[in-house]
Design an enzyme around this catalytic site. Sequence first.
Site, PDB file in Angstrom:
ATOM      1  N   ILE A 174      48.833  22.622 -19.527  1.00 40.84           N
ATOM      2  CA  ILE A 174      48.089  22.549 -18.257  1.00 40.84           C
ATOM      3  C   ILE A 174      48.775  23.419 -17.191  1.00 40.84           C
ATOM      4  O   ILE A 174      48.126  24.200 -16.491  1.00 40.84           O
ATOM      5  CB  ILE A 174      47.986  21.081 -17.783  1.00 40.84           C
ATOM      6  CG1 ILE A 174      47.282  20.246 -18.862  1.00 40.84           C
ATOM      7  CG2 ILE A 174      47.247  20.995 -16.458  1.00 40.84           C
ATOM      8  CD1 ILE A 174      47.401  18.743 -18.677  1.00 40.84           C
ATOM      9  N   PRO A 205      46.536  21.804 -24.862  1.00 42.72           N
ATOM     10  CA  PRO A 205      46.686  22.955 -23.958  1.00 42.72           C
ATOM     11  C   PRO A 205      47.832  22.709 -22.986  1.00 42.72           C
ATOM     12  O   PRO A 205      48.099  21.562 -22.619  1.00 42.72           O
ATOM     13  CB  PRO A 205      45.339  22.996 -23.217  1.00 42.72           C
ATOM     14  CG  PRO A 205      44.768  21.633 -23.353  1.00 42.72           C
ATOM     15  CD  PRO A 205      45.291  21.066 -24.641  1.00 42.72           C
ATOM     16  N   LYS A 218      38.924   1.451 -36.507  1.00 41.38           N
ATOM     17  CA  LYS A 218      40.335   1.125 -36.681  1.00 41.38           C
ATOM     18  C   LYS A 218      40.742   1.415 -38.133  1.00 41.38           C
ATOM     19  O   LYS A 218      40.047   0.984 -39.066  1.00 41.38           O
ATOM     20  CB  LYS A 218      40.558  -0.357 -36.365  1.00 41.38           C
ATOM     21  CG  LYS A 218      42.004  -0.742 -36.443  1.00 41.38           C
ATOM     22  CD  LYS A 218      42.204  -2.226 -36.181  1.00 41.38           C
ATOM     23  CE  LYS A 218      43.638  -2.601 -36.491  1.00 41.38           C
ATOM     24  NZ  LYS A 218      43.842  -4.033 -36.582  1.00 41.38           N
ATOM     25  N   LYS A 247      61.767  27.665 -19.278  1.00 42.76           N
ATOM     26  CA  LYS A 247      60.395  27.238 -18.928  1.00 42.76           C
ATOM     27  C   LYS A 247      59.872  27.983 -17.703  1.00 42.76           C
ATOM     28  O   LYS A 247      58.676  28.252 -17.588  1.00 42.76           O
ATOM     29  CB  LYS A 247      60.365  25.723 -18.683  1.00 42.76           C
ATOM     30  CG  LYS A 247      60.241  24.969 -19.999  1.00 42.76           C
ATOM     31  CD  LYS A 247      60.330  23.481 -19.888  1.00 42.76           C
ATOM     32  CE  LYS A 247      60.554  22.942 -21.299  1.00 42.76           C
ATOM     33  NZ  LYS A 247      60.803  21.528 -21.365  1.00 42.76           N
ATOM     34  N   PHE A 283      57.986  20.564 -14.015  1.00 41.17           N
ATOM     35  CA  PHE A 283      59.131  19.698 -14.299  1.00 41.17           C
ATOM     36  C   PHE A 283      59.589  19.994 -15.726  1.00 41.17           C
ATOM     37  O   PHE A 283      58.778  20.371 -16.581  1.00 41.17           O
ATOM     38  CB  PHE A 283      58.756  18.220 -14.156  1.00 41.17           C
ATOM     39  CG  PHE A 283      59.014  17.678 -12.778  1.00 41.17           C
ATOM     40  CD1 PHE A 283      58.314  18.158 -11.681  1.00 41.17           C
ATOM     41  CD2 PHE A 283      59.986  16.692 -12.576  1.00 41.17           C
ATOM     42  CE1 PHE A 283      58.563  17.675 -10.400  1.00 41.17           C
ATOM     43  CE2 PHE A 283      60.240  16.198 -11.298  1.00 41.17           C
ATOM     44  CZ  PHE A 283      59.531  16.690 -10.210  1.00 41.17           C
ATOM     45  N   ASN A 310      54.254   8.424 -24.574  1.00 44.59           N
ATOM     46  CA  ASN A 310      55.696   8.560 -24.356  1.00 44.59           C
ATOM     47  C   ASN A 310      56.148   7.630 -23.241  1.00 44.59           C
ATOM     48  O   ASN A 310      55.340   6.884 -22.668  1.00 44.59           O
ATOM     49  CB  ASN A 310      56.061  10.021 -24.066  1.00 44.59           C
ATOM     50  CG  ASN A 310      55.360  10.523 -22.822  1.00 44.59           C
ATOM     51  OD1 ASN A 310      55.573  10.033 -21.734  1.00 44.59           O
ATOM     52  ND2 ASN A 310      54.472  11.511 -22.992  1.00 44.59           N
ATOM     53  N   ASP A 340      52.574  16.938 -26.298  1.00 47.21           N
ATOM     54  CA  ASP A 340      52.426  18.306 -26.790  1.00 47.21           C
ATOM     55  C   ASP A 340      51.359  18.400 -27.880  1.00 47.21           C
ATOM     56  O   ASP A 340      50.721  19.421 -28.034  1.00 47.21           O
ATOM     57  CB  ASP A 340      53.767  18.807 -27.334  1.00 47.21           C
ATOM     58  CG  ASP A 340      54.766  19.025 -26.199  1.00 47.21           C
ATOM     59  OD1 ASP A 340      54.340  19.542 -25.151  1.00 47.21           O
ATOM     60  OD2 ASP A 340      55.951  18.663 -26.350  1.00 47.21           O
TER      61      ASP A 340
HETATM   62  N1  CTP Z   1      53.128  20.601 -19.183  1.00 48.73           N
HETATM   63  C1  CTP Z   1      51.770  20.718 -19.057  1.00 48.73           C
HETATM   64  N2  CTP Z   1      50.965  20.655 -20.152  1.00 48.73           N
HETATM   65  C2  CTP Z   1      51.503  20.497 -21.382  1.00 48.73           C
HETATM   66  C3  CTP Z   1      52.903  20.365 -21.523  1.00 48.73           C
HETATM   67  C4  CTP Z   1      53.688  20.426 -20.407  1.00 48.73           C
HETATM   68  O1  CTP Z   1      51.264  20.845 -17.918  1.00 48.73           O
HETATM   69  N3  CTP Z   1      50.714  20.440 -22.412  1.00 48.73           N
HETATM   70  C5  CTP Z   1      53.960  20.700 -17.988  1.00 48.73           C
HETATM   71  C6  CTP Z   1      54.703  19.433 -17.627  1.00 48.73           C
HETATM   72  O2  CTP Z   1      53.922  18.635 -16.738  1.00 48.73           O
HETATM   73  C7  CTP Z   1      55.945  19.968 -16.976  1.00 48.73           C
HETATM   74  C8  CTP Z   1      56.208  21.263 -17.704  1.00 48.73           C
HETATM   75  O3  CTP Z   1      54.967  21.655 -18.236  1.00 48.73           O
HETATM   76  O4  CTP Z   1      55.739  20.291 -15.621  1.00 48.73           O
HETATM   77  C9  CTP Z   1      57.241  21.173 -18.786  1.00 48.73           C
HETATM   78  O5  CTP Z   1      56.920  20.129 -19.655  1.00 48.73           O
HETATM   79  P1  CTP Z   1      57.878  19.741 -20.859  1.00 48.73           P
HETATM   80  O6  CTP Z   1      57.246  18.655 -21.640  1.00 48.73           O
HETATM   81  O7  CTP Z   1      59.269  19.572 -20.361  1.00 48.73           O
HETATM   82  O8  CTP Z   1      57.875  21.113 -21.674  1.00 48.73           O
HETATM   83  P2  CTP Z   1      57.013  21.633 -22.841  1.00 48.73           P
HETATM   84  O9  CTP Z   1      56.269  22.830 -22.349  1.00 48.73           O
HETATM   85  O10 CTP Z   1      56.202  20.557 -23.435  1.00 48.73           O
HETATM   86  O11 CTP Z   1      58.158  22.138 -23.828  1.00 48.73           O
HETATM   87  P3  CTP Z   1      59.122  21.264 -24.798  1.00 48.73           P
HETATM   88  O12 CTP Z   1      58.334  20.054 -25.197  1.00 48.73           O
HETATM   89  O13 CTP Z   1      59.399  22.197 -25.905  1.00 48.73           O
HETATM   90  O14 CTP Z   1      60.348  20.937 -24.000  1.00 48.73           O
END
Ligand code: CTP
Length: 407
Positions: free
Chosen positions: A315, A313, A295, A345, A331, A216, A285
Site C-alpha cells: 500500500i 499489494p 469452514k 525500505k 514504518f 499479526n 505480506d
Molecule cells: N506496508 C504497506 N503495505 C504492505 C506492506 C507494508 O503499506 N503490503 C507498509 C507498512 O505500513 C509500513 C511499511 O510498509 O509503513 C513497512 O512495512 P514492513 O512490514 O515493515 O515491511 P515490508 O515491506 O512488509 O517488508 P518485510 O516484511 O520484508 O520487512
Amino acid sequence: MDESTDLQGKRLVLGLSGGIACYKSAELVRALVKAGASVQVVMTQAATQFITPVTMQALSNQPVVLDQWDARAPNNMAHINLTREADAVLVAPASADFIAKLVQGRADEILSLMCLARPIERCPLLLAPAMNREMWAHPATQRNIAQARADGATVLGPAAGDQACGEIGDGRMLEALALRDEVIAFFEPKRLAGKRVLITAGPTFEAIDPVRGITNLSSGKMGFAVARAAREAGAAVTLVAGPVHLPTPAGVRRIDVQSALQMHDAVLPLAPIHDVFVATAAVADWRPASLSDHKIKKDGAKQVPSFELTENPDILAAVARLPQRPYCVGFAAESHDLLKHAREKLIRKNVPLIVGNLGPATFGRDDNALLLVDAHGERQLATASKRALARELVREIAQRLSSPTAS
Ligand code: CTP
C-alpha cells in the site's frame, strides 16, 4: 507523555451553569486536576440546584466562587481577578440560557459577568453546551451559538444520544473524559492546520475460511496515537484501521477494514486528496490464494491442509508511486538490524521518511522507541509513551512539510 501531565501548569476556570449535565462536571474537574491543571470553579445559582459547591470544592481543592459579591477577594472584584491569571475559561455545562446571556453581553450574575470581564485576547472561552434537543435545535440557540463562535468562543460538542428528559438527539454535554481530551487538544499548537492526514493502523486479517485467518500482533496503538496527535495539531484526519478494538480518537474519521486488499482499496482513492500519508499498519505480506467458502473440516481428512499464499499489494509503495502523492511516512517494524532495514525500505518504497521500531518489543505496549531515517541521516527518539512519540513525529512531519525540500 502520560495523560496525567498533559495539562501540567495550566490554570483553568471551570464555570457551571444550570443543567442536569452538572453531574458530569464533578468527574470533569477530577479529570482536569488529574491531568495537571489547577481548576477554579465558578457556579451560577442555577448550577447549585444540580450539584453542590461542596462536591466541586472537594474535587477542585479550591473554594468555589458563587456570587459577584464574594467578599473573600481583598478588592471585592472576583469577576476581574478570576480570569487575569487563567489560561482558559471552560463553561461546562453551558445552558441555552447562559449562551443567550453571553451573546448579549449580560452580566447579572458572577459567571456571565466574569466571561464579559475576561481579557478576550489572552483568555480563551470554551463552551460545552448541554440541553434538550429541541432547545439545541431552536433557531434562537443556533443563532446564539453562531454568534458566540463569531465572538471567539470554541464550542465543544454537543454529543447526540439519550437525554435526561427521555428524548434522543443532539444536545448532550460531551462526557467528562472527552471534554478533558478536547481541552488538551485545544492547547496543542496547530502545526498541521489546514492539512489532511491519512493514516493506516493495526494489523490486517487475511481469511482462510469463514472462521479462520492469518493476522499479526500489531495493536494499532501507535497509529491511533498518531491520528490523535495529528488531529490535536489541527489536521483533518482519516484513519483506515484493521481489526482492533481501540476507541476512535475524537474528531477523527475512521474507516474499518479487515484485509490488506480492503485497506489498499480504501487508501488508494483517498491518498491524492491528502497532504500526508502515515503507514503505521502491519499489513500482512501474504494472503491465502483462495478463500474457502465453508469452514475447512478436520473430520475424515487424513492430511493436514496446506495453503498456497499470494502476495498482498504494498500500500505504501503504491501511494508513493502516485503522480499526486502526499508526503509519505513509512514504518518499519523489525526484529533486528533496525537501521539497515529502515534505510533499505526508504529506498525500496521511495518515501522521504521511515520510522523504525522493534516490533516484538513494542507490539501491544503503551510505550515505544523510534528511529527516524531519511536521506540525510537518522534521529533516535528515546523510549516514551506512544502519545508523546506521536506528537514528536507530528512535529517532525509539520517541520518537513514547511521545508521547501519536502517531497
Ligand atoms: N506496508 C504497506 N503495505 C504492505 C506492506 C507494508 O503499506 N503490503 C507498509 C507498512 O505500513 C509500513 C511499511 O510498509 O509503513 C513497512 O512495512 P514492513 O512490514 O515493515 O515491511 P515490508 O515491506 O512488509 O517488508 P518485510 O516484511 O520484508 O520487512
